[in-house]
Design an enzyme around this catalytic site. Structure first.
Site, short mmCIF file in Angstrom:
data_model
loop_
_atom_site.label_atom_id
_atom_site.label_comp_id
_atom_site.label_asym_id
_atom_site.label_seq_id
_atom_site.Cartn_x
_atom_site.Cartn_y
_atom_site.Cartn_z
N ARG A 1 -11.57 44.60 1.35
CA ARG A 1 -12.43 44.50 2.53
C ARG A 1 -13.54 45.54 2.44
O ARG A 1 -13.36 46.61 1.88
CB ARG A 1 -11.62 44.72 3.80
CG ARG A 1 -10.73 43.54 4.20
CD ARG A 1 -9.99 43.80 5.48
NE ARG A 1 -9.03 44.86 5.35
CZ ARG A 1 -9.20 46.11 5.74
NH1 ARG A 1 -10.33 46.48 6.34
NH2 ARG A 1 -8.27 47.02 5.55
N TYR B 1 -13.57 37.58 -1.82
CA TYR B 1 -12.26 38.24 -1.81
C TYR B 1 -11.56 38.18 -0.46
O TYR B 1 -12.14 38.55 0.58
CB TYR B 1 -12.39 39.72 -2.22
CG TYR B 1 -11.03 40.36 -2.24
CD1 TYR B 1 -10.19 40.21 -3.34
CD2 TYR B 1 -10.54 41.04 -1.13
CE1 TYR B 1 -8.92 40.73 -3.34
CE2 TYR B 1 -9.26 41.56 -1.12
CZ TYR B 1 -8.45 41.40 -2.23
OH TYR B 1 -7.19 41.90 -2.22
N LYS C 1 -8.21 38.30 9.17
CA LYS C 1 -8.67 39.46 9.93
C LYS C 1 -9.84 39.10 10.84
O LYS C 1 -9.95 39.59 11.97
CB LYS C 1 -9.03 40.61 8.99
CG LYS C 1 -7.82 41.16 8.21
CD LYS C 1 -6.74 41.53 9.15
CE LYS C 1 -5.41 42.00 8.64
NZ LYS C 1 -5.13 42.61 7.43
N HIS D 1 -2.42 44.00 14.74
CA HIS D 1 -2.16 44.11 13.29
C HIS D 1 -0.70 44.50 13.09
O HIS D 1 -0.38 45.62 12.72
CB HIS D 1 -3.10 45.17 12.71
CG HIS D 1 -3.18 45.19 11.21
ND1 HIS D 1 -3.70 46.26 10.52
CD2 HIS D 1 -2.84 44.28 10.27
CE1 HIS D 1 -3.66 46.02 9.22
NE2 HIS D 1 -3.13 44.82 9.04
N SER E 1 -3.43 49.04 6.85
CA SER E 1 -3.38 48.24 5.63
C SER E 1 -2.70 49.01 4.50
O SER E 1 -2.95 50.19 4.31
CB SER E 1 -4.80 47.87 5.21
OG SER E 1 -5.43 47.17 6.25
N CYS F 1 0.33 50.00 4.24
CA CYS F 1 1.25 51.06 4.70
C CYS F 1 2.64 50.53 5.00
O CYS F 1 3.43 51.19 5.68
CB CYS F 1 0.67 51.79 5.91
SG CYS F 1 -0.77 52.78 5.49
N ASP G 1 1.88 40.51 9.09
CA ASP G 1 0.56 41.17 9.20
C ASP G 1 -0.07 41.09 10.59
O ASP G 1 -0.70 42.04 11.02
CB ASP G 1 -0.40 40.56 8.16
CG ASP G 1 -1.61 41.43 7.87
OD1 ASP G 1 -1.42 42.63 7.60
OD2 ASP G 1 -2.74 40.92 7.93
N ARG H 1 -3.27 41.04 -5.01
CA ARG H 1 -2.49 40.39 -3.94
C ARG H 1 -1.84 39.10 -4.43
O ARG H 1 -2.30 38.48 -5.38
CB ARG H 1 -3.42 40.06 -2.77
CG ARG H 1 -4.11 41.29 -2.16
CD ARG H 1 -3.59 41.60 -0.80
NE ARG H 1 -4.04 42.91 -0.33
CZ ARG H 1 -3.63 43.44 0.80
NH1 ARG H 1 -2.79 42.81 1.59
NH2 ARG H 1 -4.04 44.64 1.18
P1 GTP Z 1 -1.58 44.94 4.20
O1 GTP Z 1 -1.22 43.62 3.63
O2 GTP Z 1 -2.76 45.57 3.51
O3 GTP Z 1 -1.78 44.92 5.68
O4 GTP Z 1 -0.39 45.98 3.80
P2 GTP Z 1 1.09 46.18 4.37
O5 GTP Z 1 1.05 47.07 5.57
O6 GTP Z 1 1.77 44.89 4.50
O7 GTP Z 1 1.77 47.06 3.21
P3 GTP Z 1 2.89 46.66 2.14
O8 GTP Z 1 4.21 46.36 2.77
O9 GTP Z 1 2.34 45.64 1.23
O10 GTP Z 1 3.06 48.03 1.36
C1 GTP Z 1 1.96 48.67 0.74
C2 GTP Z 1 2.44 49.71 -0.25
O11 GTP Z 1 3.28 50.65 0.40
C3 GTP Z 1 3.24 49.12 -1.39
O12 GTP Z 1 2.83 49.71 -2.60
C4 GTP Z 1 4.66 49.49 -1.07
O13 GTP Z 1 5.43 49.64 -2.22
C5 GTP Z 1 4.52 50.80 -0.29
N1 GTP Z 1 5.61 50.95 0.71
C6 GTP Z 1 6.01 50.04 1.63
N2 GTP Z 1 7.07 50.47 2.35
C7 GTP Z 1 7.35 51.72 1.89
C8 GTP Z 1 8.33 52.70 2.24
O14 GTP Z 1 9.17 52.52 3.12
N3 GTP Z 1 8.28 53.87 1.53
C9 GTP Z 1 7.37 54.10 0.55
N4 GTP Z 1 7.41 55.26 -0.08
N5 GTP Z 1 6.44 53.19 0.18
C10 GTP Z 1 6.42 52.02 0.84
C1 SPV Z 2 -5.34 44.31 5.15
O1 SPV Z 2 -6.23 44.91 4.52
O2 SPV Z 2 -4.84 44.77 6.20
C2 SPV Z 2 -4.82 43.02 4.63
C3 SPV Z 2 -5.52 42.41 3.51
O3 SPV Z 2 -3.88 42.49 5.17
S1 SPV Z 2 -6.97 41.58 3.98
O4 SPV Z 2 -6.66 40.19 4.25
O5 SPV Z 2 -7.89 41.67 2.85
O6 SPV Z 2 -7.52 42.19 5.17
MN MN Z 3 -3.06 43.79 6.91
#
Ligand code: GTP
Ligand code: SPV
Ligand code: MN
Length: 590
Positions: free
Chosen positions: A70, A199, A208, A228, A250, A252, A279, A373
């Site tokens: 983004r 993208y 979003k 979110h 994002s 996290c 999400d 992704r």
């Molecule tokens: P978006 O799709 O961008 O909104 O991201 P998201 O909030 O869904 O994050 P996602 O679950 O994909 O995790 C993002 C990164 O954080 C990955 O590399 C995970 O491995 C890492 N991660 C997720 N949960 C944990 C956790 O409990 N501990 C740690 N250390 N890392 C984590």
């Molecule tokens: C985020 O960035 O929080 C995502 C990926 O879930 S995107 O769809 O690119 O916003």
């Molecule tokens: Mn997201």
């Protein structure tokens, strides 16, 4: 044409006249049409077909290196009045923005096909669902929207012949020129214009752009919330399911928490976790007074790196068929995909996400982009909730905020009440990630994980949260904050995270049910260290004590940072939040 709706037809005509495509194709969502589009994308090289046995129906796509996340600096909220966009959004006068972008769209689809994509955010027929139409010159967008939304002719069912309540999305890849890239929202016109990107979050306009930026604005006007947030259900051995939402910025951990696998100590007792969304949540008060949530999406656009059989087996399983991979490494030996953290066996004969020859055993550059992704259908997920398609959503008992904080924020705490919970959400901060372009690892305030996604003035957004609390009264979910990312002096994460986050969720649920104890700290209620079950972990109760530690000096600094942040909002900051800040300061200096 798939509809008799006059507003849809006349808007599509107008955009066709502007973009001048050679051909216009209405996407009905039929398997024949989608197969033809997949074959076309494979024939032109836009997508590559992956191993038919190991990854049936899966495709690989690469975006340009300048187009991998983004672009917050080029994302605009064009409300008529500048103050309605607020200090946290880029703003431009809508007339000026239309005047600037219209020439860029003029003739942009000459020699190309325009796809007209009708889609529903939320189950078709749900009282919480909303309709969008996206016009695009990208097959990648069509195929992703097919996974991420309820796409095709049926989406028009909810609209009828005369309604004007649909979101108009116009996307063109144009030249994918980063200098001319714009992601623009006109909330008062129900309109999104995106140009010069191909993208994810910039171009899948249902996600979003609609389901958060436009929908948050609609929610404020119509008395509901677009957040979110992931949505998950925890089923106890008696078969009762408690639903919680969680807002993390994002990259996290939303997808990971949403698909959590309970650790053995809980699994053996019969606890289960069900995914409703990973999400975005749309939340509305039900007739019984409780807050209900639906996931407006139909698939997962998940971060690939770090996803593996141990960290998130359910996400991994979701990607084994009918999935689109974007910007991961391509294993040429068996025509599969790979990313950092998938396993300890990177391919030697591969190309990286930029399509350069890559040997994962010897190379010191990454094979997959950190924001690479997968786009996977929700129905592929082994732990998808039986309520996933429930048009009325699921009742929410707790809302959890969280982010990446190396220090300051403890493992978990509970707000004193809803108003304090709104303060906790409004003052969240987190280290930036690769999900947006720009520096990574910088701590920034990200209220409710909505900083990049709130479609109106953030001060009004806080006020809307407070109003929702008034409406919900005793039915308001309890509000918590978590931090899985505290680090030791060497920078290692202290808390094991992932499936073990269930141990924290169990305390949260206990608090909702009135069965778990708490101690009062200046920032909120915390568990006693021994109330977090660490059986089977290689950390001890002292580590939990450290994770829960509230460092008063750090929090005094934090309060100063909050004060500076709040100053941005001027008189749009609800008085309640200033009061919450002075209450916090008073508690800290006691
Ligand atoms: P978006 O799709 O961008 O909104 O991201 P998201 O909030 O869904 O994050 P996602 O679950 O994909 O995790 C993002 C990164 O954080 C990955 O590399 C995970 O491995 C890492 N991660 C997720 N949960 C944990 C956790 O409990 N501990 C740690 N250390 N890392 C984590
Ligand atoms: C985020 O960035 O929080 C995502 C990926 O879930 S995107 O769809 O690119 O916003
Ligand atoms: Mn997201």
């Amino acid at each position: 044409m798939l509809t008799n709706n006059k507003n849809v037809i006349s808007w599509v005509d107008e955009m066709v006249a502007l973009c001048k495509p050679d051909k216009v194709v209405w996407i009905d969502g039929s398997e024949e049409q989608l197969t033809a589009l997949r074959n076309e994308a494979i024939a032109t090289g836009e997508m590559e077909e992956l191993n038919k046995e190991k990854l049936p129906g899966c495709l690989l796509h690469r975006t340009l290196p300048n187009d991998v996340a983004r672009v917050e600096a080029r994302t605009f909220i064009c409300s008529r009045k500048e103050e309605d966009a607020g200090p946290t959004n880029n703003w431009c006068d809508p007339k000026e923005m239309y005047a600037k972008l219209t020439p860029m769209y003029d003739g942009v689809m000459k020699g190309r096909t325009m796809y007209v994509i009708p889609y529903s955010m939320g189950p078709i027929g749900s009282p919480l669902a909303k309709v969008g139409v996206e016009l695009t010159d990208s097959i990648y967008v069509v195929l992703n929207m097919d996974i991420m939304t309820r796409m095709g002719q049926n989406a028009f069912k909810n609209l009828g012949d005369t309604s004007n309540d649909f979101v108009r999305g116009l996307h063109s890849k144009a030249d994918i020129d980063p200098e001319k890239r714009y992601i623009v929202h006109f909330p008062e016109d129900n309109t999104i214009w995106s140009i010069n990107s191909a993208y994810g979050g910039n171009v899948l306009l249902g996600k979003k752009c609609f389901a958060l930026r436009i929908a948050s604005y609609q929610g404020k006007n119509e008395g509901w919330m677009a957040e979110h947030m992931l949505i998950l259900g925890i089923e106890n051995p008696q078969g009762e399911v408690t639903y919680v939402t969680a807002a993390f910025p994002s990259a996290c951990g939303k997808t990971n928490l949403a698909m959590l696998v309970p650790p053995e100590i809980y699994a053996k007792e019969g606890y289960k976790v069900w995914t409703v969304g990973d999400d975005i949540a749309w939340l509305k008060q039900g007739d019984d007074g409780k807050l209900y949530a639906i996931n407006p999406e139909n698939g997962f656009f998940g971060v690939a790196p770090g996803t593996n059989a141990k960290s998130n087996p359910n996400a991994l399983a979701s990607t084994k068929k009918n999935t689109i991979f974007t910007n991961v490494a391509h294993n040429l030996d068996d025509n599969t995909v790979w990313w950092e953290g998938l396993d300890k066996n990177p391919p030697e004969n591969a190309v990286d996400w930029t399509n350069q020859k890559w040997n994962g055993k010897t190379s010191d550059i990454k094979g997959a982009h950190p924001n690479s992704r997968f786009t996977a259908p929700a129905k592929n997920c082994p732990c998808i909730s039986s309520e996933f398609d429930n048009p009325n959503g699921v009742p929410i008992s707790a809302m959890i905020f969280g982010g990446r904080r190396a220090k300051t924020s403890p493992l978990v705490y509970q707000s004193f009440d809803w108003k304090h919970g709104v303060f906790v959400g409004a003052t969240m901060a987190s280290e930036t990630t690769a999900a947006a372009t720009g520096a990574v690892g910088v701590v920034r305030r990200d209220p409710m994980a909505m900083l990049p996604f709130c479609g109106y003035h953030m001060g009004d957004y806080f006020a809307h949260w407070l109003e929702m609390g008034e409406k919900l009264g005793e039915n308001a979910p309890k509000i918590f904050n978590v931090n899985w990312f505290r680090t030791d002096d060497e920078g290692h994460f202290i808390w094991p995270g992932f499936g073990d986050n269930m141990r924290v969720l169990m305390w949260i649920i206990g608090r909702c049910k009135g069965t778990a104890d708490a101690v009062e700290t200046p920032i909120g209620y915390e568990p006693k260290p021994e109330d977090i079950n660490i059986e089977g972990l290689d950390i001890d109760v002292n580590t939990v004590k450290d994770l829960l530690n509230v460092d008063i000096d750090l929090w005094k600094e934090e309060a100063k940072g909050i004060e500076e942040f709040f100053a941005k909002f001027g008189d749009k900051l609800p008085a309640e939040l200033s009061k919450q800040l002075s209450d916090l300061k008073a508690r800290l200096s006691k």
